[in-house]
Scaffold this active site. Structure first.
Site, short mmCIF file in Angstrom:
data_model
loop_
_atom_site.label_atom_id
_atom_site.label_comp_id
_atom_site.label_asym_id
_atom_site.label_seq_id
_atom_site.Cartn_x
_atom_site.Cartn_y
_atom_site.Cartn_z
N GLN A 108 0.83 -1.21 0.00
CA GLN A 108 0.00 0.00 0.00
C GLN A 108 0.87 1.26 0.00
O GLN A 108 0.54 2.24 -0.67
CB GLN A 108 -0.94 -0.01 1.21
N ASP A 131 3.26 0.99 12.25
CA ASP A 131 2.27 0.25 13.03
C ASP A 131 1.51 1.24 13.91
O ASP A 131 2.10 1.93 14.74
CB ASP A 131 3.00 -0.78 13.89
N ALA A 132 0.21 1.28 13.71
CA ALA A 132 -0.63 2.24 14.45
C ALA A 132 -0.61 2.00 15.96
O ALA A 132 -0.96 2.89 16.73
CB ALA A 132 -2.07 2.15 13.94
N GLU A 149 -12.17 2.91 9.08
CA GLU A 149 -12.28 1.45 8.96
C GLU A 149 -10.95 0.75 9.22
O GLU A 149 -10.59 -0.20 8.51
CB GLU A 149 -12.88 1.06 7.60
N HIS A 153 -8.81 -3.56 13.11
CA HIS A 153 -7.63 -4.43 12.93
C HIS A 153 -6.71 -4.44 14.14
O HIS A 153 -5.75 -5.21 14.18
CB HIS A 153 -6.80 -3.95 11.73
N1 SAH Z 1 -8.67 3.96 5.55
C1 SAH Z 1 -8.38 3.37 4.26
C2 SAH Z 1 -8.12 1.86 4.35
C3 SAH Z 1 -9.10 1.04 5.16
S1 SAH Z 1 -8.60 -0.67 5.18
C4 SAH Z 1 -9.47 3.69 3.27
O1 SAH Z 1 -10.56 4.00 3.73
O2 SAH Z 1 -9.25 3.63 2.07
C5 SAH Z 1 -7.71 -0.80 6.73
C6 SAH Z 1 -6.34 -0.18 6.71
O3 SAH Z 1 -5.78 -0.25 8.01
C7 SAH Z 1 -5.31 -0.83 5.78
O4 SAH Z 1 -4.62 0.17 5.10
C8 SAH Z 1 -4.35 -1.54 6.74
O5 SAH Z 1 -3.02 -1.67 6.25
C9 SAH Z 1 -4.41 -0.59 7.92
N2 SAH Z 1 -3.95 -1.18 9.18
C10 SAH Z 1 -4.45 -2.23 9.82
N3 SAH Z 1 -3.75 -2.49 10.94
C11 SAH Z 1 -2.76 -1.55 11.00
C12 SAH Z 1 -1.72 -1.27 11.92
N4 SAH Z 1 -1.52 -2.01 13.01
N5 SAH Z 1 -0.92 -0.21 11.67
C13 SAH Z 1 -1.11 0.57 10.56
N6 SAH Z 1 -2.07 0.33 9.66
C14 SAH Z 1 -2.90 -0.71 9.87
#
Ligand code: SAH
Length: 294
Positions: A108, A131-132, A149, A153
């Site tokens: 991405q 990493d968030a 969204e 995760h």
């Molecule tokens: N907000 C974006 C993508 C949503 S999909 C949109 O609306 O287009 C979920 C996103 O969260 C993905 O990009 C995934 O890589 C990210 N994500 C999930 N867990 C993560 C983490 N621990 N750290 C950073 N990004 C994360």
């Protein structure tokens, strides 16, 4: 991606939380080219007002968020879990703000950086690998934090919201929407939400009340939490275009030829079923302020 071994691991909620970095990265590194081709630059849902195009509905939802956050030209915005940065670019273009996106998927990041260059947005947008759960920014770095969204995760939701609150300046605002459980556990007799968690590598799904509790525990003042699913036109629920795509003959054939596409087909069907049965919504909106002077 080895779909079988991925689904073997994501079936176990303990592993989904423990190995979230590997599993989420593997998931998005695999599906991102398909999402990009099939859905465009935005990887999220939105309520439909009527007969507008999907793109119009998604962009309207992004602008609603920008309004909720009162984003201004001078603002530094963090978009946590930014996908390929589509919503951030749209918000940067519309508001003039500077948007930093963070995603855990290297695929991405690469795609987003190409799009930023091609769209001439280098001055206003950047997308970084990160990493968030452990954001690589000092305290109080941003005027606004968005999470579209992506919170679903996170392996520890309370710690995630606290981390977002840390990088937000006093007087700043955090807003976004998340995938949520909308019914009681008893309602979800078919185990739809657990299956959604497995297919999309979500450690767990929160309820709106839990999101509000996490925001408060992070020291934020909750202004709004609401499921926006009922805002969609009765004739056109949020899953409408997804359902159309899943029913198309081409998608059906492709899903039988490739394990990855088969997985995506099943996962899409689960979302539709969750929405139809009223136990799931991808549109749990939240708006919160960090108290203090800006
Ligand atoms: N907000 C974006 C993508 C949503 S999909 C949109 O609306 O287009 C979920 C996103 O969260 C993905 O990009 C995934 O890589 C990210 N994500 C999930 N867990 C993560 C983490 N621990 N750290 C950073 N990004 C994360």
């Amino acid at each position: 991606m080895n779909v079988m071994s991925y689904l073997e691991r994501t079936r176990d909620s303990h592993l989904r939380a423990r190995d979230y970095k590997e599993l989420v990265r593997e998931y998005y590194d695999t599906v991102t080219p398909f999402y990009h081709k099939g859905w465009g630059e935005y990887f999220h849902f939105a309520p439909f007002a009527g007969r507008e195009t999907v793109r119009q509905a998604l962009e309207a939802q992004q602008l609603l968020l920008a309004q909720k956050a009162s984003i201004r030209r001078s603002d530094r915005v963090l978009d946590v879990g930014c996908g390929i940065g589509g919503p951030g670019r749209n918000i940067a273009r519309r508001t003039g703000a500077h948007v930093t996106g963070v995603t855990i998927s290297p695929t991405q990041v690469k795609t987003a950086q190409g799009l930023i260059r091609r769209q001439g947005l280098q001055e206003r947008c950047q997308v970084l690998l990160g990493d968030a759960m452990h954001l690589d920014f000092p305290d109080d770095s941003f005027d606004v934090v968005l999470a579209i969204e992506s919170a679903c995760h996170m392996p520890d939701k309370a710690a995630f919201y606290a981390e977002c609150a840390r990088v937000l300046r006093p007087g700043g605002r955090m807003t976004g929407w998340d995938w949520i459980r909308t019914g009681g556990a008893a309602l979800d007799e078919a185990g739809c939400n657990e299956a959604i968690c497995a297919y999309f590598a979500l450690p767990s799904l929160s309820t709106l009340d839990q999101i509000a509790d996490h925001l408060r525990a992070a020291g934020l003042l909750v202004l709004e939490v609401e499921d926006l699913a009922p805002h969609s036109a009765p004739t056109r629920p949020w899953w409408d275009s997804l359902q159309h795509q899943l029913r198309s003959p081409l998608t059906r054939v492709a899903s039988r030829l490739s394990r990855t596409l088969g997985m995506m087909q099943t996962s899409g069907e689960l979302l539709v079923r969750g929405g139809q049965s009223g136990v799931f919504s991808p549109l749990g909106l939240f708006v919160a302020d960090k108290p203090g002077k800006g």
